[in-house]
Motif scaffolding. Structure first.
Motif, PDB file in Angstrom:
ATOM      1  N   MET A  68       0.828  -1.202   0.000  1.00  0.00           N
ATOM      2  CA  MET A  68       0.000   0.000   0.000  1.00  0.00           C
ATOM      3  C   MET A  68       0.870   1.264   0.000  1.00  0.00           C
ATOM      4  O   MET A  68       0.555   2.254  -0.675  1.00  0.00           O
ATOM      5  N   PHE A  69       1.964   1.215   0.740  1.00  0.00           N
ATOM      6  CA  PHE A  69       2.882   2.360   0.753  1.00  0.00           C
ATOM      7  C   PHE A  69       3.500   2.583  -0.624  1.00  0.00           C
ATOM      8  O   PHE A  69       3.519   3.714  -1.140  1.00  0.00           O
ATOM      9  N   MET A  70       3.991   1.513  -1.253  1.00  0.00           N
ATOM     10  CA  MET A  70       4.630   1.648  -2.560  1.00  0.00           C
ATOM     11  C   MET A  70       3.632   2.084  -3.627  1.00  0.00           C
ATOM     12  O   MET A  70       3.949   2.945  -4.474  1.00  0.00           O
ATOM     13  N   VAL A  71       2.447   1.516  -3.611  1.00  0.00           N
ATOM     14  CA  VAL A  71       1.439   1.882  -4.597  1.00  0.00           C
ATOM     15  C   VAL A  71       1.056   3.351  -4.453  1.00  0.00           C
ATOM     16  O   VAL A  71       0.978   4.095  -5.443  1.00  0.00           O
ATOM     17  N   SER A  72       0.840   3.799  -3.217  1.00  0.00           N
ATOM     18  CA  SER A  72       0.451   5.189  -2.991  1.00  0.00           C
ATOM     19  C   SER A  72       1.531   6.153  -3.467  1.00  0.00           C
ATOM     20  O   SER A  72       1.236   7.145  -4.155  1.00  0.00           O
ATOM     21  N   CYS A  73       2.775   5.857  -3.119  1.00  0.00           N
ATOM     22  CA  CYS A  73       3.877   6.750  -3.491  1.00  0.00           C
ATOM     23  C   CYS A  73       4.082   6.794  -4.999  1.00  0.00           C
ATOM     24  O   CYS A  73       4.192   7.872  -5.596  1.00  0.00           O
ATOM     25  N   LYS A  74       4.126   5.630  -5.643  1.00  0.00           N
ATOM     26  CA  LYS A  74       4.405   5.600  -7.066  1.00  0.00           C
ATOM     27  C   LYS A  74       3.277   6.216  -7.881  1.00  0.00           C
ATOM     28  O   LYS A  74       3.529   6.941  -8.860  1.00  0.00           O
ATOM     29  N   VAL A  75       2.043   5.952  -7.504  1.00  0.00           N
ATOM     30  CA  VAL A  75       0.916   6.532  -8.233  1.00  0.00           C
ATOM     31  C   VAL A  75       0.909   8.049  -8.068  1.00  0.00           C
ATOM     32  O   VAL A  75       0.677   8.795  -9.036  1.00  0.00           O
ATOM     33  N   PHE A  76       1.180   8.521  -6.853  1.00  0.00           N
ATOM     34  CA  PHE A  76       1.218   9.973  -6.628  1.00  0.00           C
ATOM     35  C   PHE A  76       2.353  10.617  -7.428  1.00  0.00           C
ATOM     36  O   PHE A  76       2.154  11.661  -8.071  1.00  0.00           O
ATOM     37  N   LEU A  77       3.545  10.023  -7.392  1.00  0.00           N
ATOM     38  CA  LEU A  77       4.673  10.591  -8.134  1.00  0.00           C
ATOM     39  C   LEU A  77       4.418  10.574  -9.632  1.00  0.00           C
ATOM     40  O   LEU A  77       4.779  11.520 -10.337  1.00  0.00           O
ATOM     41  N   MET A  78       3.798   9.507 -10.124  1.00  0.00           N
ATOM     42  CA  MET A  78       3.508   9.423 -11.552  1.00  0.00           C
ATOM     43  C   MET A  78       2.416  10.417 -11.943  1.00  0.00           C
ATOM     44  O   MET A  78       2.507  11.080 -12.981  1.00  0.00           O
ATOM     45  N   ALA A  79       1.391  10.547 -11.135  1.00  0.00           N
ATOM     46  CA  ALA A  79       0.281  11.447 -11.468  1.00  0.00           C
ATOM     47  C   ALA A  79       0.708  12.910 -11.442  1.00  0.00           C
ATOM     48  O   ALA A  79       0.205  13.728 -12.218  1.00  0.00           O
ATOM     49  N   THR A  80       1.631  13.256 -10.542  1.00  0.00           N
ATOM     50  CA  THR A  80       2.080  14.641 -10.422  1.00  0.00           C
ATOM     51  C   THR A  80       3.356  14.916 -11.208  1.00  0.00           C
ATOM     52  O   THR A  80       3.868  16.038 -11.153  1.00  0.00           O
ATOM     53  N   HIS A  81       3.871  13.901 -11.913  1.00  0.00           N
ATOM     54  CA  HIS A  81       5.105  14.036 -12.684  1.00  0.00           C
ATOM     55  C   HIS A  81       6.247  14.551 -11.802  1.00  0.00           C
ATOM     56  O   HIS A  81       7.054  15.398 -12.225  1.00  0.00           O
ATOM     57  N   SER A  82       6.313  14.034 -10.604  1.00  0.00           N
ATOM     58  CA  SER A  82       7.326  14.478  -9.643  1.00  0.00           C
ATOM     59  C   SER A  82       8.497  13.508  -9.640  1.00  0.00           C
ATOM     60  O   SER A  82       8.332  12.297  -9.781  1.00  0.00           O
ATOM     61  N   HIS A  83       9.716  14.058  -9.468  1.00  0.00           N
ATOM     62  CA  HIS A  83      10.920  13.255  -9.362  1.00  0.00           C
ATOM     63  C   HIS A  83      11.463  13.234  -7.932  1.00  0.00           C
ATOM     64  O   HIS A  83      12.578  12.764  -7.699  1.00  0.00           O
ATOM     65  N   SER A  84      10.696  13.751  -6.994  1.00  0.00           N
ATOM     66  CA  SER A  84      11.141  13.768  -5.608  1.00  0.00           C
ATOM     67  C   SER A  84      10.926  12.393  -4.982  1.00  0.00           C
ATOM     68  O   SER A  84      10.382  11.481  -5.602  1.00  0.00           O
ATOM     69  N   SER A  85      11.359  12.255  -3.740  1.00  0.00           N
ATOM     70  CA  SER A  85      11.245  10.990  -3.033  1.00  0.00           C
ATOM     71  C   SER A  85      10.628  11.227  -1.668  1.00  0.00           C
ATOM     72  O   SER A  85      10.963  12.221  -0.995  1.00  0.00           O
ATOM     73  N   PRO A  86       9.738  10.365  -1.201  1.00  0.00           N
ATOM     74  CA  PRO A  86       9.179  10.518   0.145  1.00  0.00           C
ATOM     75  C   PRO A  86      10.223  10.406   1.237  1.00  0.00           C
ATOM     76  O   PRO A  86       9.974  10.815   2.374  1.00  0.00           O
ATOM     77  N   PHE A  87      11.391   9.850   0.896  1.00  0.00           N
ATOM     78  CA  PHE A  87      12.446   9.701   1.902  1.00  0.00           C
ATOM     79  C   PHE A  87      13.324  10.940   2.022  1.00  0.00           C
ATOM     80  O   PHE A  87      14.214  10.982   2.878  1.00  0.00           O
ATOM     81  N   ASP A  88      13.118  11.947   1.185  1.00  0.00           N
ATOM     82  CA  ASP A  88      14.013  13.101   1.167  1.00  0.00           C
ATOM     83  C   ASP A  88      14.043  13.838   2.504  1.00  0.00           C
ATOM     84  O   ASP A  88      15.106  14.226   2.987  1.00  0.00           O
ATOM     85  N   VAL A  89      12.863  14.035   3.090  1.00  0.00           N
ATOM     86  CA  VAL A  89      12.795  14.782   4.351  1.00  0.00           C
ATOM     87  C   VAL A  89      13.524  14.030   5.456  1.00  0.00           C
ATOM     88  O   VAL A  89      14.337  14.605   6.198  1.00  0.00           O
ATOM     89  N   LEU A  90      13.261  12.731   5.572  1.00  0.00           N
ATOM     90  CA  LEU A  90      13.909  11.927   6.603  1.00  0.00           C
ATOM     91  C   LEU A  90      15.414  11.855   6.390  1.00  0.00           C
ATOM     92  O   LEU A  90      16.192  12.004   7.342  1.00  0.00           O
ATOM     93  N   GLU A  91      15.833  11.645   5.145  1.00  0.00           N
ATOM     94  CA  GLU A  91      17.269  11.585   4.859  1.00  0.00           C
ATOM     95  C   GLU A  91      17.940  12.931   5.080  1.00  0.00           C
ATOM     96  O   GLU A  91      19.114  12.994   5.447  1.00  0.00           O
ATOM     97  N   GLY A  92      17.185  14.020   4.839  1.00  0.00           N
ATOM     98  CA  GLY A  92      17.753  15.347   5.059  1.00  0.00           C
ATOM     99  C   GLY A  92      18.108  15.608   6.510  1.00  0.00           C
ATOM    100  O   GLY A  92      19.018  16.397   6.801  1.00  0.00           O
ATOM    101  N   TYR A  93      17.411  14.943   7.443  1.00  0.00           N
ATOM    102  CA  TYR A  93      17.727  15.106   8.863  1.00  0.00           C
ATOM    103  C   TYR A  93      18.758  14.083   9.347  1.00  0.00           C
ATOM    104  O   TYR A  93      19.638  14.413  10.147  1.00  0.00           O
ATOM    105  N   ILE A  94      18.648  12.838   8.862  1.00  0.00           N
ATOM    106  CA  ILE A  94      19.477  11.759   9.406  1.00  0.00           C
ATOM    107  C   ILE A  94      20.865  11.720   8.768  1.00  0.00           C
ATOM    108  O   ILE A  94      21.879  11.608   9.474  1.00  0.00           O
ATOM    109  N   CYS A  95      20.931  11.817   7.441  1.00  0.00           N
ATOM    110  CA  CYS A  95      22.207  11.650   6.751  1.00  0.00           C
ATOM    111  C   CYS A  95      23.261  12.688   7.127  1.00  0.00           C
ATOM    112  O   CYS A  95      24.437  12.336   7.295  1.00  0.00           O
ATOM    113  N   PRO A  96      22.923  13.982   7.296  1.00  0.00           N
ATOM    114  CA  PRO A  96      23.965  14.919   7.739  1.00  0.00           C
ATOM    115  C   PRO A  96      24.543  14.580   9.109  1.00  0.00           C
ATOM    116  O   PRO A  96      25.714  14.834   9.378  1.00  0.00           O
TER     117      PRO A  96
END
Length: 299
Positions: free
Chosen positions: A218-246
């Motif tokens: 359900m998570f993968m379907v929701s994310c991929k359909v939303f990204l495809m419908a909005t023609h977005s190249h972003s990732s749902p993990f960007d916000v989390l990685e922006g805090y953790i990776c630095p």
């Protein structure tokens, strides 16, 4: 009532995990995978000049994850090609997408509402492949966590991980498009999903496999359909990685590129290439000036 709802959810997840993938879900997987092949520059021309090479590329897009998983586990690389039904179905999809008169089949499957359905069904196959890959690796290596994670990861994103080899079949060599260096959302999600399914397989995650398959699907379907419908190249993990990776690594994961693994050209619009072009221009001006001085001296 809560107990009844929990039981119904568990039964729904169990029934969902038992839904056969062939032929409907596999057909959707093949359609979307070969569509991505047709989007590649020069893929249509290749299918006209070298149809055999185009067919091999299509088979890699459809079955590359199985080949990589067999390679990791030391099994015959052509083992999955003994599945005649899947090979024939994928070959039929390849022929219709590239050679259907007036591109009728291609235009139908590219219609956005239809394509969103196929994309959602493809994610069902992806999650199931991750779970099956980890279960298969667990039989070979009961305590090999990293082997299970690696097998599940390549099962979920095998074609992306071997994209450089697929490019060689098309006569293209672009090492800068390596998926390890520029991970897309499906590749990262497959890695995180492989970790979750490995924890579940080794009983460190107190949830049933059927429930985990249902929730992650359900998570993968929701994310991929939303990204495809909005023609977005972003990732749902960007916000989390922006805090953790630095904090862990000193910089954000993949901070030197954009998120679309099919694009590659967007990464060239940053300040890096513009700075590198300046020294080249100055060298050309200097060489031109030196030639003019030599000409004056000769005169």
């Amino acid at each position: 009532m809560e107990l009844l709802s929990a039981l119904s959810l568990g039964e729904l997840a169990l029934s969902f995990s038992r839904v056969p993938l062939f032929p409907v879900f596999d057909l959707s997987y093949f359609i979307v995978s070969i569509l991505y092949l047709k989007y590649e520059p020069g893929a249509v021309e290749l299918s006209r000049r070298h149809p055999m090479a185009s067919w091999l590329c299509a088979m890699l897009h459809c079955f590359g994850s199985y080949i990589l998983a067999d390679l990791l586990l030391g099994e015959p690389l052509v083992d999955y090609f003994s599945n005649n039904s899947s090979i024939l179905l994928a070959s039929a999809v390849w022929y219709l997408i590239f050679f259907c008169p007036l591109d009728l089949f291609y235009k139908c499957v590219c219609f956005l509402p239809v394509k969103l359905i196929f994309v959602a069904m493809k994610e069902v196959v992806r999650v199931r492949k991750i779970a099956v890959g980890i279960h298969h690796a667990h039989h070979h290596y009961h305590h090999g966590w990293f082997v299970m994670i690696a097998t599940g990861w390549v099962k979920g994103s095998g074609v992306a991980l071997m994209s450089n080899f697929e490019q060689l079949l098309r006569g293209v060599w672009k090492p800068e498009t390596n998926e390890i260096l520029h991970m897309s959302f499906p590749t990262k999600a497959s890695l995180y999903g492989a970790i979750l399914f490995t924890l579940q397989q080794t009983r460190w995650l107190p949830v049933s496999k059927a429930s985990l398959i249902f929730i992650f699907t359900m998570f993968m379907v929701s994310c991929k359909v939303f990204l495809m419908a909005t023609h977005s190249h972003s990732s749902p993990f960007d916000v989390l990685e922006g805090y953790i990776c630095p904090v862990l690594f000193g910089s954000a994961w993949g901070s030197d590129h954009h998120h679309d693994n099919h694009g590659g050209s967007q990464g060239g619009t940053g300040p890096g290439p513009s700075h590198s072009a300046l020294p080249t221009k100055s060298k050309e001006e200097l060489s031109e000036g030196s030639r003019k001085k030599k000409t004056k001296k000769a005169d």
